[in-house]
Design a protein around this motif. Structure first.
Motif, PDB file in Angstrom:
ATOM      1  N   ARG A   1      39.684  19.600 -39.707  1.00 24.25           N
ATOM      2  CA  ARG A   1      39.574  18.190 -40.078  1.00 24.25           C
ATOM      3  C   ARG A   1      40.704  17.351 -39.490  1.00 24.25           C
ATOM      4  O   ARG A   1      40.710  16.130 -39.630  1.00 24.25           O
ATOM      5  N   SER A   2      41.677  17.997 -38.865  1.00 21.52           N
ATOM      6  CA  SER A   2      42.756  17.276 -38.198  1.00 21.52           C
ATOM      7  C   SER A   2      43.401  18.218 -37.189  1.00 21.52           C
ATOM      8  O   SER A   2      43.021  19.398 -37.090  1.00 21.52           O
ATOM      9  N   ASP A   3      44.367  17.694 -36.438  1.00 19.31           N
ATOM     10  CA  ASP A   3      45.120  18.537 -35.505  1.00 19.31           C
ATOM     11  C   ASP A   3      46.518  18.831 -36.041  1.00 19.31           C
ATOM     12  O   ASP A   3      47.417  19.202 -35.290  1.00 19.31           O
ATOM     13  N   LEU A   4      46.702  18.683 -37.357  1.00 17.52           N
ATOM     14  CA  LEU A   4      48.003  18.890 -37.986  1.00 17.52           C
ATOM     15  C   LEU A   4      48.095  20.307 -38.540  1.00 17.52           C
ATOM     16  O   LEU A   4      47.512  20.635 -39.583  1.00 17.52           O
ATOM     17  N   ALA A   5      48.812  21.176 -37.823  1.00 15.75           N
ATOM     18  CA  ALA A   5      48.994  22.558 -38.255  1.00 15.75           C
ATOM     19  C   ALA A   5      50.136  22.643 -39.264  1.00 15.75           C
ATOM     20  O   ALA A   5      51.113  21.890 -39.195  1.00 15.75           O
ATOM     21  N   ILE A   6      50.002  23.570 -40.187  1.00 10.64           N
ATOM     22  CA  ILE A   6      51.041  23.803 -41.183  1.00 10.64           C
ATOM     23  C   ILE A   6      52.080  24.751 -40.594  1.00 10.64           C
ATOM     24  O   ILE A   6      51.773  25.885 -40.228  1.00 10.64           O
ATOM     25  N   VAL A   7      53.301  24.272 -40.500  1.00 10.06           N
ATOM     26  CA  VAL A   7      54.418  25.057 -39.981  1.00 10.06           C
ATOM     27  C   VAL A   7      54.811  26.110 -41.014  1.00 10.06           C
ATOM     28  O   VAL A   7      54.684  25.886 -42.219  1.00 10.06           O
ATOM     29  N   GLY A   8      55.297  27.255 -40.540  1.00  7.81           N
ATOM     30  CA  GLY A   8      55.587  28.378 -41.424  1.00  7.81           C
ATOM     31  C   GLY A   8      56.852  28.266 -42.239  1.00  7.81           C
ATOM     32  O   GLY A   8      57.553  29.270 -42.452  1.00  7.81           O
ATOM     33  N   VAL A   9      57.191  27.081 -42.723  1.00  7.16           N
ATOM     34  CA  VAL A   9      58.315  26.875 -43.634  1.00  7.16           C
ATOM     35  C   VAL A   9      57.833  25.969 -44.768  1.00  7.16           C
ATOM     36  O   VAL A   9      57.369  24.855 -44.511  1.00  7.16           O
ATOM     37  N   TYR A  10      57.932  26.441 -46.003  1.00  8.71           N
ATOM     38  CA  TYR A  10      57.436  25.717 -47.164  1.00  8.71           C
ATOM     39  C   TYR A  10      58.544  25.618 -48.208  1.00  8.71           C
ATOM     40  O   TYR A  10      59.417  26.480 -48.289  1.00  8.71           O
ATOM     41  N   SER A  11      58.485  24.583 -49.042  1.00  5.43           N
ATOM     42  CA  SER A  11      59.354  24.485 -50.211  1.00  5.43           C
ATOM     43  C   SER A  11      58.458  24.361 -51.447  1.00  5.43           C
ATOM     44  O   SER A  11      57.495  23.585 -51.444  1.00  5.43           O
ATOM     45  N   PHE A  12      58.787  25.138 -52.490  1.00  9.87           N
ATOM     46  CA  PHE A  12      57.952  25.162 -53.683  1.00  9.87           C
ATOM     47  C   PHE A  12      58.791  25.036 -54.948  1.00  9.87           C
ATOM     48  O   PHE A  12      59.924  25.535 -55.021  1.00  9.87           O
ATOM     49  N   SER A  13      58.191  24.424 -55.971  1.00 10.52           N
ATOM     50  CA  SER A  13      58.732  24.482 -57.322  1.00 10.52           C
ATOM     51  C   SER A  13      58.104  25.701 -58.008  1.00 10.52           C
ATOM     52  O   SER A  13      57.160  26.310 -57.477  1.00 10.52           O
ATOM     53  N   PRO A  14      58.573  26.065 -59.204  1.00 10.17           N
ATOM     54  CA  PRO A  14      57.964  27.200 -59.914  1.00 10.17           C
ATOM     55  C   PRO A  14      56.473  27.027 -60.218  1.00 10.17           C
ATOM     56  O   PRO A  14      55.802  28.003 -60.578  1.00 10.17           O
TER      57      PRO A  14
END
Length: 355
Positions: free
Chosen positions: A163-176
């Motif tokens: 649906r787009s050309d925006l790939a998810i880079v392999g670095v994420y930040s998460f809360s619990p």
């Protein structure tokens, strides 16, 4: 804040190298890809790291140890099989406890580090912060769909029709909150617990999910061409550093690093290149964007735009280019007649010869 580094997986796209070695330890500019990520985590002020390992866990543990070499405290978390990125979060729940964390894919390289991204997450907390970059073929990646105001409205894992050309880079930040999400999702058609499904669950349940488009260089080093491209990018940052022995007959132009114990005689070195410790380059040409590992021998040969891993030799061959040569490999010229190519090649290899 903690970090979760994913260093499992089978590395099928890098075979035959990864039949005997962890994909995260394949070197770029003579340094394992994994090391760049660990250094980025340390530089962002994070010291407590959980590292998910699989079949190559013993090799990863030998290379990283307790993490003290990097200024880190590393805890290893075994994964019985590569069951998805969300599964990694699931099995790391005890280590992560109730702290926010960065999840870093160990075979990814993000030039410039993650300090600014971690600071952004700390000062503007949310339940998930994902990094995006525009790619030519988003079918190979997790993909994000943005709404009219730039908000994330959906994510997909390796979609046939992106649906787009925006790939998810392999670095994420998460809360619990991500722990509830990974427990809620079910295995995908690939039989894995997808982190994109967990992020979509956060979106669907009204949690805060933020994105940032990366303008710097990022690459998933899962394929040979990706490693060679990363090697070129990182070598552009190399400084002139001659600590080995270079004789007066050798011509050096550009930024060249020769590590201690290396010997260069009667050769031409055109940077940017890195020559590993205790390597010998004799009567040869080494061209730009080449990294040669430790204890190699390059003799009467020409090579450029290539990666040569430790203990290998290239003798009497011209010209080698755009190549990845594994550990303890011998590449030499056949002599005598008939004029034949003699090959001993492992599974999943690729050989190109000029007839």
């Amino acid at each position: 804040m903690k970090a979760l580094v994913l260093a499992g997986g089978k590395g099928t796209r890098l075979r035959p190298l990864t039949h005997t070695s962890a994909k995260q330890l394949v070197p770029v500019a003579n340094k394992p890809v994994l090391n760049y990520g660990l250094e980025a985590i340390r530089d962002a002020g994070i010291t407590s790291v959980g590292m998910v390992v699989g079949d190559t866990g013993s090799e990863i543990m030998r290379a990283v140890g307790d993490g003290s070499e990097f200024g880190l405290d590393v805890t290893y978390i075994p994964q019985e099989a590569p069951l998805g990125l969300a599964h990694c979060v699931l099995i790391a729940a005890e280590f992560l406890a109730d702290e926010p964390f960065v999840m870093y894919l160990g075979d990814n390289l993000l030039v410039g580090g993650i300090s600014s991204l971690v600071e952004s997450f700390r000062h503007r907390p949310c339940d998930a912060q994902i990094l995006l970059t525009r790619v030519a073929d988003p079918r190979l990646f997790g993909v994000a769909e943005l709404g009219p105001e730039g908000e994330i409205v959906g994510v997909q894992e390796k979609p046939l029709v992106p649906r787009s050309d925006l790939a998810i880079v392999g670095v994420y930040s998460f809360s619990p909150a991500i722990h509830q999400a990974v427990r809620a999702v079910r295995p995908s058609a690939r039989g894995e617990l997808e982190i994109t499904d967990a992020i979509q669950w956060l979106i669907d349940t009204g949690r805060s999910v933020r994105s940032h488009v990366v303008t710097g260089y990022w690459k998933d080093t899962g394929r040979v061409q990706d490693l060679l491209e990363c090697n070129r990018i990182v070598l552009e940052l190399v400084e002139q550093d001659i600590r080995g022995t270079v004789d007066g007959l050798t011509e050096i132009t550009g930024r060249v690093s020769v590590e201690p114990g290396a010997v260069v005689e009667n050769s031409v070195l055109r940077g940017p290149i890195v020559v590993g410790a205790d390597t010998k380059i004799l009567s040869s040409y080494v061209g730009p964007f080449t990294s040669i590992g430790p204890e190699c021998v390059i003799q009467d040969a020409e090579i450029e735009d290539s990666i040569v891993l430790g203990g290998s030799s290239v003798h009497g061959v011209s010209r080698v280019a755009h190549s990845l040569i594994g550990r303890n490999v011998e590449v030499s010229r056949a002599v005598g007649t008939p004029n034949i190519h003699q090959l001993v090649v492992g599974d999943h290899s690729k050989i190109q010869v000029r007839a």
